[in-house]
Design a protein around this motif. Structure first.
Motif, PDB file in Angstrom:
ATOM      1  N   ALA B  54       7.692 -35.034 -20.197  1.00 18.91           N
ATOM      2  CA  ALA B  54       6.405 -34.669 -19.586  1.00 18.91           C
ATOM      3  C   ALA B  54       5.263 -35.436 -20.254  1.00 18.91           C
ATOM      4  O   ALA B  54       4.366 -35.945 -19.580  1.00 18.91           O
ATOM      5  CB  ALA B  54       6.174 -33.168 -19.693  1.00 18.91           C
ATOM      6  N   SER B  58       2.550 -37.914 -18.508  1.00 16.32           N
ATOM      7  CA  SER B  58       1.130 -37.558 -18.387  1.00 16.32           C
ATOM      8  C   SER B  58       0.564 -37.165 -19.748  1.00 16.32           C
ATOM      9  O   SER B  58       1.254 -36.551 -20.558  1.00 16.32           O
ATOM     10  CB  SER B  58       0.994 -36.378 -17.409  1.00 16.32           C
ATOM     11  N   ASP B  59      -0.684 -37.514 -19.991  1.00 20.32           N
ATOM     12  CA  ASP B  59      -1.336 -37.091 -21.229  1.00 20.32           C
ATOM     13  C   ASP B  59      -1.666 -35.600 -21.192  1.00 20.32           C
ATOM     14  O   ASP B  59      -1.708 -34.932 -22.221  1.00 20.32           O
ATOM     15  CB  ASP B  59      -2.637 -37.885 -21.442  1.00 20.32           C
ATOM     16  N   THR B  60      -1.922 -35.101 -19.993  1.00 19.71           N
ATOM     17  CA  THR B  60      -2.224 -33.680 -19.828  1.00 19.71           C
ATOM     18  C   THR B  60      -1.378 -33.137 -18.688  1.00 19.71           C
ATOM     19  O   THR B  60      -1.871 -32.909 -17.580  1.00 19.71           O
ATOM     20  CB  THR B  60      -3.710 -33.469 -19.480  1.00 19.71           C
ATOM     21  N   PRO B  61      -0.079 -32.942 -18.964  1.00 18.73           N
ATOM     22  CA  PRO B  61       0.823 -32.525 -17.878  1.00 18.73           C
ATOM     23  C   PRO B  61       0.374 -31.206 -17.254  1.00 18.73           C
ATOM     24  O   PRO B  61      -0.028 -30.288 -17.972  1.00 18.73           O
ATOM     25  CB  PRO B  61       2.166 -32.330 -18.593  1.00 18.73           C
ATOM     26  N   ASP B  62       0.427 -31.166 -15.942  1.00 14.82           N
ATOM     27  CA  ASP B  62       0.127 -29.933 -15.218  1.00 14.82           C
ATOM     28  C   ASP B  62       1.028 -28.811 -15.742  1.00 14.82           C
ATOM     29  O   ASP B  62       2.247 -28.965 -15.827  1.00 14.82           O
ATOM     30  CB  ASP B  62       0.383 -30.166 -13.724  1.00 14.82           C
TER      31      ASP B  62
END
Lengths: 412, 412
Positions: B54, B58-62
C-alpha cells in the motif's frame, strides 16, 4: 448515464508500473464523461501461489475454503488500484463480490453468476465515477465466497456490463484482438475487425485463449458488445457482437485447432439399445468431456464406438472402459494420443453448402488423412494426425483466403 | 453447549508446521466435547507485506482500501486452517467478518466492534463443531471491511467469547503468561497465576505487549474469563479475571515501564482560563496522545506546562507548539527524549496508602531522581531518566517482594 466496462488481466496489474498503465487506459473513457467499471484479475502469479499453498496444506482442499483463499488475489488488486484512483482525487472505490452482491450458485471453484444487483450498482454509480470490481468472484446464498473458474474475470466483466446496460465491455489482453487463426502457426493470420458471438463461441470451445467461453455465452445472451483489445497499444481490436448486415460477409472467419485431444475406440461392441448410455454415462459422471463421437454402421450386430476426449483424461477413461467393456461385449479398446482437431468456423456456412467439400479437398491435396469429422451449423471439425496440424491450418487458411479481408475465395 | 474460544497470533500460524501445532491445541477442547471457536491472525509477516505494498502504491493510502487490502491476510489463514480441519473429517468452516457479521463503526484501520450477531453464531455452532474466525476484521454498515488496529485479533477473540458466552477465552502467545515485570530486565520476574482486568489494563496501557488494551476493556465489560498462555507448552498461563476474594491478596502485582516517551515543557505561559485547551486541543486534533500532565503553581501570573507524549510524535508536537506558543505568551519550549515511565500497579493500593511513599523511598535510596509523578486508583507512575530504567524496575520489584508469591512485603 453512459457506462464503460473495462477488464484487465493479471499481467496488466502485476506491479505498480503496470497498474499505472492501466490507470491511463481507464482515464480515457472517464475523461470523456463516462462512468467506468474496472474489473481486475489477481496480480499475475498470485492465484497460482495461493493454489500451491492450498495443495501444500491438503491433498484434497475443501472447495469452499479454496474459493475464500484464492479470492484474496483479486481483493488485493482492486484495493491497490482504488488507492491510485483516490490519490488522483477521483470518486472511486473497490467492490468485492459480496458487497454488490454478485450472486452465484454454490458450485465452488466453478460457480455461475445468477444475478447482479442492478439497483445497488446504479446507486454505487451515482456516488462514484469509477468502480473497481474484483473479477473472478461472487457470493452464494449462504454469504460464502465463490469463484467462477479460470478466466472467470472475463465473465465478471461481461455480466457486469449486462447488469448496468453498459455501452461497451472492453476486454484488455496481451494480444491485439481475435485472429483468423493462431499467428504463431500461420504468419498470414489476420486480425478480425468483428466476429459474431457464435463464431467466438466455437473458437473459444476450440481452446482459443482470448475469451473464456462462459463470458461469450453471457455476452450473447444479454447482447453485450465486447471489444477485445491490447493493453499495450491504443489500436482498435476485435468487436464481438451480434451477427448483422454490417459484418464482413465472409463464409469463413477463422481456423481453430486443439491439440489437447485423444481418440479412443471401443471395437466391436454389441449394437443394442442403450449401448451409448452404458458407455457415456460413467464417463460423464467422472467429469470427462467427450467431444466428437462416431458410431460405425453395424455389421453382424456389432459396431465400433469412437470418440475424442481431453488428453489429460485418457488414463482415467481407459480405466473406466476396462471396467465396462465386457458388459458391452467389446473386443478391444484402441486409443491414439497423436491427434489434433482442426476446425473451419464461420456463420456464413449456415446458408452455404460448399464449405465442407472445399475444406476436405484442400486437405486431400496435401495428403492429410481425415480420421473423424463432425459438423455444426457454423463449424466443420476434422480430426487429423497431430503431425499435420500446422500444415492443415495453413492450407485451410489459404484455401479460404483469410489473409485478405473480403477475398474472392471467402465472399458470400 | 460449552464453548471455548482460542486465539492464535501470526507466529503460531506462519507455516504448515506451525498450523499443525495449532491444530493439536484446538483438538484438546474439541475432543472433550466443547464447541471451539478459533480466532486467527494473518501469517506472520503478511500484514506488513500488504502494508508495504500500500505504501508503495500511495503516500497516503485510502484507509477503506487499506482495510480491504490487509484483511486478506487473515482470510488466507482461516481458509488454510479450515482445510486442515476438514481433512480430519471435522465439521468446520472459516468465517470472515462480513459473514457473521462482526459489526463495527466506520473508523477504518482502528474500528471498534459494535455487535456480533449472536443468533447467527448460535446457528453456526449448531452446524459446526469448530468455527475458524478471521481476527482483526469486521464489517461496517455499508458492508465495507474494517480492521481493528494492531493486535486487534485479541479483541476479536474476547468479543467473540462475550457474544457466545464462552466458558473461557484462551489467548495463545509466545510467552507463558503475564509477568510481574519484564523478565528480560528483571530475572526474578514471576509469572502471575491471576491478574485483575484493571491491573491488566494498566499494564497494557504501559506498553506490556501481552494483550491489546481494547481486548481487556472488552473482557472487563462483558466479564469474559481470559487465559493468556503459551503456544509452545501445555502449562497453565495467567488468568485475567474479575477481582475477587480468591485472588492473591497482593498490594502490588506488577511493575510496568514504557521507554517510548518524551517530555515537553512550555515554560512561563500566561496562567489564564483556557490555556490548557489552547495547548491540548491542537495536539489532540493531530492525534497525539498526551499522557502525564503537570502544571506548576502559578508565579507572577505565569506557569509551566509539562507533559509526556510518545517519542515518535515529538517533532510533530514541537511544530504545533511553535505555531501556538506566542499566543500563549510562552517564553520557551523545552524537551527531553531520554526519559522513561515506570509504574507500580496493583488493585491492593485502592485501600492502602503506604505504597506510593514506599516506592518513592526505594527510588531515592538508589539516587534515582523522579521527574514527574502521576497516580491512579491502582497505579503510581514515575517519570525518570531513561538510563535508570532497569535499576528502577529491579529495585521496585524487590521492594514489593514480587519474586515471591505471598511475600511479607507485599501482603495486605
Amino acid at each position: 448515464m453512459n457506462i464503460v466496462v473495462q477488464k484487465f488481466g493479471g499481467t496488466s496489474v502485476r506491479n505498480l508500473e503496470c497498474m499505472k498503465q492501466v490507470l491511463e487506459k481507464v482515464l480515457v473513457p472517464y475523461e470523456k464523461g463516462n462512468k467506468v467499471i474496472v474489473v481486475l484479475s489477481a496480480m499475475s502469479g498470485e492465484t497460482n501461489r495461493l493454489i500451491d499453498l492450498a495443495n501444500e496444506w491438503s491433498d484434497t482442499p475443501d472447495l469452499a475454503e479454496m474459493d475464500s483463499l484464492v479470492s484474496t488475489g483479486e481483493q488485493v488488486s482492486v484495493a491497490l488500484f482504488a488507492m491510485l484512483l483516490k490519490d488522483r482525487g477521483i470518486k472511486a472505490r473497490s467492490l468485492l463480490g459480496f458487497q454488490i452482491p454478485i450472486k452465484t450458485n454454490v458450485a465452488y471453484t466453478r460457480a455461475r453468476i445468477l444475478d447482479i444487483d442492478r439497483e445497488q450498482m446504479n446507486a454505487l454509480l451515482e456516488d462514484n465515477d469509477i468502480l473497481v470490481v474484483a473479477g473472478f468472484q461472487g457470493c452464494n446464498e449462504g454469504k460464502r465466497i465463490t469463484t467462477l473458474g479460470r478466466g472467470g474475470s472475463d465473465t465478471s466483466a461481461v455480466a457486469m456490463a449486462a447488469a448496468v446496460d453498459a455501452d461497451i465491455c472492453e476486454i484488455f489482453t496481451d494480444v491485439p484482438g481475435v485472429f483468423t487463426t493462431d499467428p504463431n502457426i500461420c504468419s498470414q493470420a489476420r486480425k478480425l475487425d468483428t466476429v459474431s458471438y457464435d463464431e467466438m463461441l466455437e473458437m473459444a470451445s476450440m481452446g482459443a485463449k482470448v475469451l473464456q467461453i462462459r463470458s461469450v455465452e453471457f455476452a450473447k445472451k444479454y447482447n453485450v458488445k465486447v471489444h477485445v483489445r491490447s493493453t499495450f497499444s491504443d489500436e482498435i481490436g476485435t468487436y464481438v457482437t451480434q451477427e448483422d448486415v454490417n459484418m464482413e460477409s465472409l463464409l469463413v472467419s477463422g481456423i481453430a485447432y486443439d491439440k489437447d485431444q485423444a481418440r479412443v475406440t471401443l471395437a466391436k461392441v454389441n449394437d443394442e439399445p442403450g449401448v451409448s448410455a452404458t458407455l457415456f454415462t460413467p464417463l460423464a459422471e467422472a467429469g470427462i468431456l467427450v467431444d466428437m463421437i462416431v458410431q460405425n454402421p453395424s455389421r453382424d450386430g456389432r459396431t465400433d464406438m469412437t470418440f475424442t476426449i481431453p488428453r489429460a483424461d485418457l488414463s482415467n477413461t481407459l480405466e473406466i472402459l476396462d471396467r465396462i467393456k465386457d458388459s458391452m461385449g467389446a473386443e478391444e479398446v484402441l486409443y491414439d494420443q497423436n491427434v489434433c482437431k482442426v476446425s473451419v468456423i464461420g456463420v456464413g456456412m449456415r446458408n452455404h453448402s460448399g464449405v465442407a467439400s472445399h475444406a476436405f479437398q484442400a486437405l486431400r491435396d496435401e495428403n492429410i488423412n481425415i480420421l473423424m469429422i463432425s459438423t455444426s451449423e457454423i463449424k466443420i471439425t476434422c480430426l487429423i494426425e497431430e503431425k499435420y496440424t500446422e500444415l492443415a491450418i495453413r492450407t485451410l487458411h489459404n484455401t479460404f483466403g483469410l489473409d485478405k479481408s473480403g477475398s474472392e475465395e471467402n465472399m458470400l
